[in-house]
Write a protein that holds these residues in place. Structure first.
Motif, mmCIF file in Angstrom:
data_model
loop_
_atom_site.group_PDB
_atom_site.id
_atom_site.type_symbol
_atom_site.label_atom_id
_atom_site.label_comp_id
_atom_site.label_asym_id
_atom_site.label_seq_id
_atom_site.Cartn_x
_atom_site.Cartn_y
_atom_site.Cartn_z
ATOM 1 N N GLY A 48 0.808 -1.222 0.000
ATOM 2 C CA GLY A 48 0.000 0.000 0.000
ATOM 3 C C GLY A 48 0.832 1.258 0.000
ATOM 4 N N ASP A 49 2.017 1.207 0.602
ATOM 5 C CA ASP A 49 2.885 2.384 0.658
ATOM 6 C C ASP A 49 3.500 2.701 -0.699
ATOM 7 O OD1 ASP A 49 2.380 2.747 3.313
ATOM 8 O OD2 ASP A 49 4.230 1.787 4.020
ATOM 9 N N ARG A 50 3.685 1.662 -1.533
ATOM 10 C CA ARG A 50 4.380 1.869 -2.804
ATOM 11 C C ARG A 50 3.528 2.663 -3.809
ATOM 12 N NH1 ARG A 50 8.594 -1.840 -3.303
ATOM 13 N NH2 ARG A 50 9.152 -0.813 -5.265
ATOM 14 N N GLU A 55 -2.608 0.723 3.282
ATOM 15 C CA GLU A 55 -2.833 -0.662 3.680
ATOM 16 C C GLU A 55 -4.313 -1.034 3.631
ATOM 17 O OE1 GLU A 55 -2.029 -3.577 7.581
ATOM 18 O OE2 GLU A 55 -1.452 -1.451 7.617
ATOM 19 N N GLU A 56 -5.179 -0.121 4.085
ATOM 20 C CA GLU A 56 -6.617 -0.415 4.129
ATOM 21 C C GLU A 56 -7.169 -0.666 2.722
ATOM 22 O OE1 GLU A 56 -10.845 1.653 5.442
ATOM 23 O OE2 GLU A 56 -8.949 2.599 5.996
ATOM 24 N N THR A 57 -6.701 0.135 1.744
ATOM 25 C CA THR A 57 -7.165 -0.046 0.372
ATOM 26 C C THR A 57 -6.762 -1.412 -0.166
ATOM 27 O OG1 THR A 57 -7.105 2.321 -0.124
ATOM 28 C CG2 THR A 57 -6.958 0.806 -1.995
ATOM 29 N N ILE A 58 -5.494 -1.798 0.051
ATOM 30 C CA ILE A 58 -5.023 -3.105 -0.422
ATOM 31 C C ILE A 58 -5.825 -4.222 0.231
ATOM 32 C CG2 ILE A 58 -3.065 -4.689 -0.526
ATOM 33 C CD1 ILE A 58 -2.833 -2.272 -2.378
ATOM 34 N N SER A 59 -6.063 -4.103 1.527
ATOM 35 C CA SER A 59 -6.832 -5.117 2.242
ATOM 36 C C SER A 59 -8.243 -5.246 1.671
ATOM 37 C CB SER A 59 -6.906 -4.766 3.736
ATOM 38 O OG SER A 59 -7.745 -5.671 4.424
ATOM 39 N N SER A 60 -8.898 -4.105 1.430
ATOM 40 C CA SER A 60 -10.266 -4.133 0.911
ATOM 41 C C SER A 60 -10.320 -4.678 -0.511
ATOM 42 C CB SER A 60 -10.861 -2.718 0.954
ATOM 43 O OG SER A 60 -11.009 -2.271 2.280
ATOM 44 N N VAL A 61 -9.336 -4.318 -1.342
ATOM 45 C CA VAL A 61 -9.293 -4.819 -2.718
ATOM 46 C C VAL A 61 -9.078 -6.321 -2.726
ATOM 47 C CG1 VAL A 61 -7.928 -4.828 -4.841
ATOM 48 C CG2 VAL A 61 -8.580 -2.662 -3.794
ATOM 49 N N GLU A 62 -8.176 -6.823 -1.880
ATOM 50 C CA GLU A 62 -7.907 -8.258 -1.836
ATOM 51 C C GLU A 62 -9.132 -9.052 -1.388
ATOM 52 O OE1 GLU A 62 -3.073 -8.350 -1.013
ATOM 53 O OE2 GLU A 62 -4.457 -9.045 0.543
ATOM 54 N N LEU A 73 -4.116 -1.427 -10.497
ATOM 55 C CA LEU A 73 -3.796 -2.730 -11.084
ATOM 56 C C LEU A 73 -2.498 -2.663 -11.883
ATOM 57 C CD1 LEU A 73 -7.348 -3.841 -12.296
ATOM 58 C CD2 LEU A 73 -6.034 -4.812 -10.401
ATOM 59 N N ARG A 74 -2.315 -1.605 -12.642
ATOM 60 C CA ARG A 74 -1.090 -1.484 -13.442
ATOM 61 C C ARG A 74 0.143 -1.317 -12.546
ATOM 62 N NH1 ARG A 74 -4.661 2.167 -16.274
ATOM 63 N NH2 ARG A 74 -5.529 1.137 -18.131
ATOM 64 N N THR A 75 -0.003 -0.507 -11.494
ATOM 65 C CA THR A 75 1.131 -0.276 -10.595
ATOM 66 C C THR A 75 1.503 -1.537 -9.839
ATOM 67 O OG1 THR A 75 0.440 2.039 -10.309
ATOM 68 C CG2 THR A 75 1.963 1.134 -8.678
ATOM 69 N N VAL A 76 0.481 -2.236 -9.308
ATOM 70 C CA VAL A 76 0.732 -3.462 -8.556
ATOM 71 C C VAL A 76 1.317 -4.539 -9.475
ATOM 72 C CG1 VAL A 76 -0.395 -5.351 -7.320
ATOM 73 C CG2 VAL A 76 -0.998 -2.988 -6.788
ATOM 74 N N ASP A 77 0.841 -4.600 -10.701
ATOM 75 C CA ASP A 77 1.373 -5.562 -11.668
ATOM 76 C C ASP A 77 2.890 -5.382 -11.814
ATOM 77 O OD1 ASP A 77 0.307 -7.301 -14.325
ATOM 78 O OD2 ASP A 77 2.253 -6.318 -14.556
ATOM 79 N N GLU A 78 3.319 -4.132 -11.911
ATOM 80 C CA GLU A 78 4.748 -3.852 -12.069
ATOM 81 C C GLU A 78 5.517 -4.137 -10.788
ATOM 82 O OE1 GLU A 78 7.677 -0.096 -13.288
ATOM 83 O OE2 GLU A 78 5.495 0.065 -13.490
ATOM 84 N N LEU A 79 4.965 -3.728 -9.641
ATOM 85 C CA LEU A 79 5.656 -3.913 -8.356
ATOM 86 C C LEU A 79 5.821 -5.390 -8.013
ATOM 87 C CD1 LEU A 79 3.973 -1.138 -6.168
ATOM 88 C CD2 LEU A 79 6.340 -1.175 -6.973
#
Length: 291
Positions: A48-50, A55-62, A73-79
């Protein structure tokens, strides 16, 4: 009218199926993100920091509770080095988001229908930024701070609905939109400094649109025609102008010609007392630089 969530059933036409399909897609994407994150040995907070989503957003999306934004989605795909798997789903997620049933609270639906057909919308806000101009993160922060508390599902639906309304700004032909916002609103960092900074940037971007005119009411004015509170003037296509107000869990559409005339005259005075559009954008730029 009381501000309560509407209890009407799902209309005919397959909306329930569409909603279920969209929810299934978002849950599947959430599971893929979770698996990829675990494989990379990264915590929800670290991920979530990247992308600066939290963190809350990542948790809710997952968990499939929050709509995964294409940019996320594009950013997480790259990370997480997903090889384009999540990035490829970004367009599908955006289309699914558009298909998701927009569910305004019952008390707001009459106004929302009129707004969709408007050729002109004028806002005076004394405590917030008009929803039509808000970023998604600011809208979410505002709903999350509501008292009494709203559940996550209600928050997600209302954020989705608010973001969906903003499509009229770039539709063709777009309505002419003007807004006078109090300087104090632009100085109050609701949602945190980062969220507030994004909101100021959004206002600067919107202020460049040909159909949007933004003005700021400075705090040093000794006279102020808007002391009676916030209101909206709305002109639906082919219909007479009307007014709209919200305050303390109640809303009102104003159709009486004399009342609407008074609001229109008041709005003219407010605009005359506010900074010019150029001065207003300059002030917003300065506020952004002070962060």
């Amino acid at each position: 009218m009381a501000t309560q969530e509407g209890g009407s059933g799902v209309p005919a036409g397959g909306e329930a199926d569409v909603t279920d399909e969209v929810a299934d897609l978002f849950r599947a994407l959430g599971r893929q993100i979770k698996v990829a994150r675990a494989r990379a040995g990264m915590s929800q907070k670290e991920l979530g920091d990247r992308p600066r989503s939290g963190e809350e957003t990542i948790s809710s999306v997952e968990r499939g509770r929050r709509t995964p934004q294409p940019e996320l989605l594009r950013t997480v795909d790259e990370l997480l080095e997903c090889g384009g798997l999540l990035a490829a789903a970004a367009e599908d997620a955006e289309r699914a988001r558009a298909r998701r049933r927009v569910r305004h609270p019952e008390w707001f639906r009459d106004y929302a229908r009129l707004e969709r057909d408007a050729v002109e919308i004028n806002f005076y806000n004394n405590h917030d930024i008009p929803g039509l101009l808000q970023t998604e993160r600011r809208a979410r922060a505002l709903y999350e701070m509501r008292k009494p508390l709203l559940d996550e599902e209600t928050i997600e639906h209302r954020v989705t609905s608010r973001m969906g309304r903003q499509e009229i700004l770039t539709s063709w032909p777009p309505p002419m939109v003007s807004a006078v916002i109090e300087e104090t609103v632009l100085r109050r960092p609701l949602g945190g400094r980062e969220v507030h900074g994004e909101q100021l940037e959004q206002l600067l971007k919107l202020g460049q649109l040909r159909n949007v005119e933004l003005q700021v009411m400075p705090t040093d004015r000794s006279e102020h025609a808007g002391m009676g509170g916030a209101f909206v003037l709305l002109t639906p296509k082919g219909k007479a102008q009307l007014g709209y107000t919200e305050a303390q869990n109640s809303s009102r559409l104003i159709t009486d010609p004399e009342e609407v005339r008074i609001l229109a005259a008041r709005y003219g005075s407010i605009r005359g007392q506010a900074l010019t559009m150029r001065e207003s954008l300059s002030l917003i730029e300065n506020l952004l630089g002070e962060r």
